[in-house]
Motif scaffolding. Structure first.
Motif, short mmCIF file in Angstrom:
data_model
loop_
_atom_site.label_atom_id
_atom_site.label_comp_id
_atom_site.label_asym_id
_atom_site.label_seq_id
_atom_site.Cartn_x
_atom_site.Cartn_y
_atom_site.Cartn_z
N UNK A 271 0.86 -1.18 0.00
CA UNK A 271 0.00 0.00 0.00
C UNK A 271 0.90 1.23 0.00
N UNK A 272 0.47 2.33 -0.57
CA UNK A 272 1.32 3.53 -0.54
C UNK A 272 1.75 3.92 0.87
N UNK A 273 0.90 3.68 1.85
CA UNK A 273 1.28 4.04 3.22
C UNK A 273 2.39 3.15 3.77
N UNK A 274 2.71 2.05 3.07
CA UNK A 274 3.82 1.19 3.50
C UNK A 274 5.18 1.76 3.13
N UNK A 275 5.19 2.86 2.37
CA UNK A 275 6.46 3.48 1.99
C UNK A 275 7.22 3.94 3.23
N UNK A 276 8.53 3.86 3.15
CA UNK A 276 9.36 4.31 4.27
C UNK A 276 10.61 3.47 4.41
N UNK A 277 11.35 3.70 5.47
CA UNK A 277 12.58 2.94 5.73
C UNK A 277 12.28 1.73 6.60
N UNK A 278 12.69 0.57 6.13
CA UNK A 278 12.55 -0.68 6.88
C UNK A 278 13.93 -1.04 7.41
N UNK A 279 14.07 -0.96 8.72
CA UNK A 279 15.39 -1.12 9.35
C UNK A 279 15.55 -2.52 9.90
N UNK A 280 16.60 -3.18 9.44
CA UNK A 280 16.97 -4.51 9.92
C UNK A 280 17.99 -4.33 11.04
N UNK A 281 17.70 -4.87 12.22
CA UNK A 281 18.58 -4.72 13.37
C UNK A 281 19.06 -6.10 13.81
N UNK A 282 20.35 -6.32 13.75
CA UNK A 282 20.94 -7.60 14.16
C UNK A 282 21.80 -7.38 15.39
N UNK A 283 21.66 -8.26 16.38
CA UNK A 283 22.42 -8.09 17.61
C UNK A 283 22.85 -9.44 18.17
#
Length: 537
Positions: free
Chosen positions: A318-330
């Motif tokens: 959906x257009x509202x899904x636009x944005x930065x998807x941050x993958x965090x590994x620890x």
């Protein structure tokens, strides 16, 4: 007269003999051994250490009893005790200070208890301890300074516990403490130290690298009872001996992705991938702007040793899904993050301004109140924020139609005074537009009784039993689901106990809402949504 005197003397002798008999705990046996007086309590009902034990005992042996803990000052009167055997009891806790006053203790045996941790600093009060037997417990941690007060120890048994990772510094420091102690006493030769570490679920990743190397090179004065230590994890090393492996060096996660960014059309599926190389294996989580509103499936797998691949799957973007998807590994060494930009474009077909605006709005039932439900929505479009919203609430069964105008900046509304066993529809539109221009949800309240008290109880506990907790596109009506349902049965048939249907179950036609699909739910009994018909077979 002479006979009476003799009888009196005999009584005095018997009383004196009885008074001189040494103390012994009821149900236990006492004996004189070569090292001194011993107390033995086998299979007794002792739940704690007797508080009146005299100082004369050199050995105390309590086994197969419900003894649960060693409390502070348990042996306050036993400063000469040398041997304490507490095997096969239920000892779960050793309080700090439990070993106070045991300055002469030589052996402490606690085999077969339920210890998860040991207060290692308590051994400050037992400077002459030589034997410490802790096998067959549940100990899972061994601190680096654990043995600092056990410099005279010659036997340590930690076998058959739950140790997974132990630093080699524990034993290297132990030798250092012993050498310092011996040099201070003028001794030149260290005595041998027998050490048992086998039968633990060793996790042979980089964290165990030091201990693996220590075991491979172990030499006098340390003697391993069993040098064939076996790895239980990770999967690639399970079943291997310490002597057969070479754990990698620990490193914090390094993250990479096959694609730096994504640009897709609305309605398409997209999978974002994140590859993390780390030792030990990392934990991967995703964060994105709408994570509290939209939850996506995440699949994580180990492609090779010391690497993990995580995939976030977005269906029908959906257009509202636009944005930065941050993958965090620890992992234990640190944390790394990588942002993957996603841009979802609207389809190329012409769209009205209102349709484009409403494509950025999501509506759902967030929670229930005592007599209603709380609706929340998310508006991303700027036009929505400028014009505000109109909320349409209707129920044909309850004869209710309600229109609420909400100004810009308002994103929630509580619907009050709901009736049990009733289906409601809520639609959100931009400005003063028709309700069909915006997203809608349908929720159903349950019914467990006809009396007023029962209905109030129902509204408090299950008013959103069938409330929609998903985003519902225009023209779709959904009930959340929890069981199995097939379309040939008909969704939510007209009887008191409709079939239970899963959230991911098949879509079925709902006879009470024409031309709209529905997914059915139950969880507790409903009355007939159209009027309370009797059960049917």
């Amino acid at each position: 007269m002479a006979a009476a005197s003799q009888y009196f003397l005999l009584i005095l002798v018997l009383l004196d003999t009885h008074a001189s008999q040494p103390f012994c705990v009821p149900g236990c046996t006492c004996s004189e051994e070569s090292f001194g007086r011993a107390l033995q309590c086998m299979s007794t009902s002792l739940g704690k250490i007797p508080g009146n034990l005299p100082e004369e005992f050199k050995q105390v042996r309590i086994e197969n009893s419900p003894l649960f803990e060693l409390s502070r000052d348990s042996f306050s009167n036993m400063s000469t005790l040398e041997y304490l055997w507490l095997n096969f009891n239920n000892v779960t806790v050793i309080h700090l200070g439990a070993l106070n006053h045991l300055r002469e203790l030589r052996e402490l045996r606690l085999e077969g208890n339920k210890l998860r941790a040991v207060p290692w600093t308590a051994f400050r009060d037992t400077p002459h301890l030589k034997v410490l037997d802790l096998k067959h417990n549940r100990i899972d941690v061994l601190p680096e300074q654990a043995l600092q007060f056990l410099v005279n120890l010659t036997y340590l048994d930690l076998s058959s516990n739950r140790l997974t990772v132990v630093s080699s510094s524990v034993f290297v420091n132990w030798l250092t403490y012993q050498k310092h102690q011996h040099s201070a006493c003028g001794a030149e030769i260290l005595s041998s130290i027998v050490l048992a570490l086998h039968n633990n679920p060793w996790e042979c990743d980089c964290r165990l690298r030091g201990l693996v190397q220590f075991v491979k090179s172990v030499s006098f004065p340390i003697i391993l009872v069993n040098s064939y230590l076996i790895c239980q994890g990770p999967l690639s090393k399970a079943g291997q001996l310490f002597h057969e492996i070479e754990p990698s060096v620990c490193m914090k996660p390094k993250i990479s992705t096959p694609s730096a960014n994504f640009t897709i059309q609305a309605g398409q599926n997209v999978t974002l991938r994140c590859l993390a190389q780390a030792s030990p294996s990392p934990t991967i989580v995703w964060s994105y702007p709408l994570s509290m509103w939209r939850e996506f499936a995440v699949l994580t797998s180990s492609t090779v040793e010391d690497a993990a691949l995580s995939e976030l799957v977005i269906p029908t973007a959906h257009p509202m899904d636009s944005g930065n998807y941050t993958c965090v590994a620890s992992n234990s060494m640190g944390r790394s993050a990588l942002a993957i930009p996603l841009r979802v474009q609207l389809a190329r077909e012409p769209l009205t301004a209102s349709a484009a605006s409403m494509s950025h709005v999501e509506l759902h039932v967030a929670e229930h109140t005592v007599r209603g439900v709380l609706l929340k929505w998310l508006a991303v479009a700027r036009t929505a924020e400028e014009k505000g919203f109109t909320l349409h609430i209707a129920s044909d069964e309850a004869g209710r139609k309600e229109v609420v105008h909400l100004g810009p900046g308002i994103h929630s509304y509580t619907v009050h005074d709901l009736l049990p066993g009733t289906k409601y529809e809520a639609c959100l539109s931009l400005g003063n537009q028709s309700p069909r221009k915006g997203p809608c949800v349908v929720f159903v309240t349950g019914s467990i009784g006809s009396d007023l008290e029962g209905r109030e109880r129902l509204l408090h506990a299950t008013v959103v039993l069938c409330a929609v907790l998903l985003v519902v596109p225009v023209g779709a009506y959904v009930w959340a689901a929890q069981g199995t349902c097939s379309c040939h049965q008909g969704c939510c048939p007209r009887h008191r106990r409709p079939p239970r249907c899963p959230q991911a179950g098949p879509l079925c036609k709902d006879s009470s809402f024409r031309e709209h699909t529905a997914v059915c739910e139950d969880g507790r009994a409903h009355r007939d949504l159209q009027g309370g018909g009797e059960d049917s077979s």
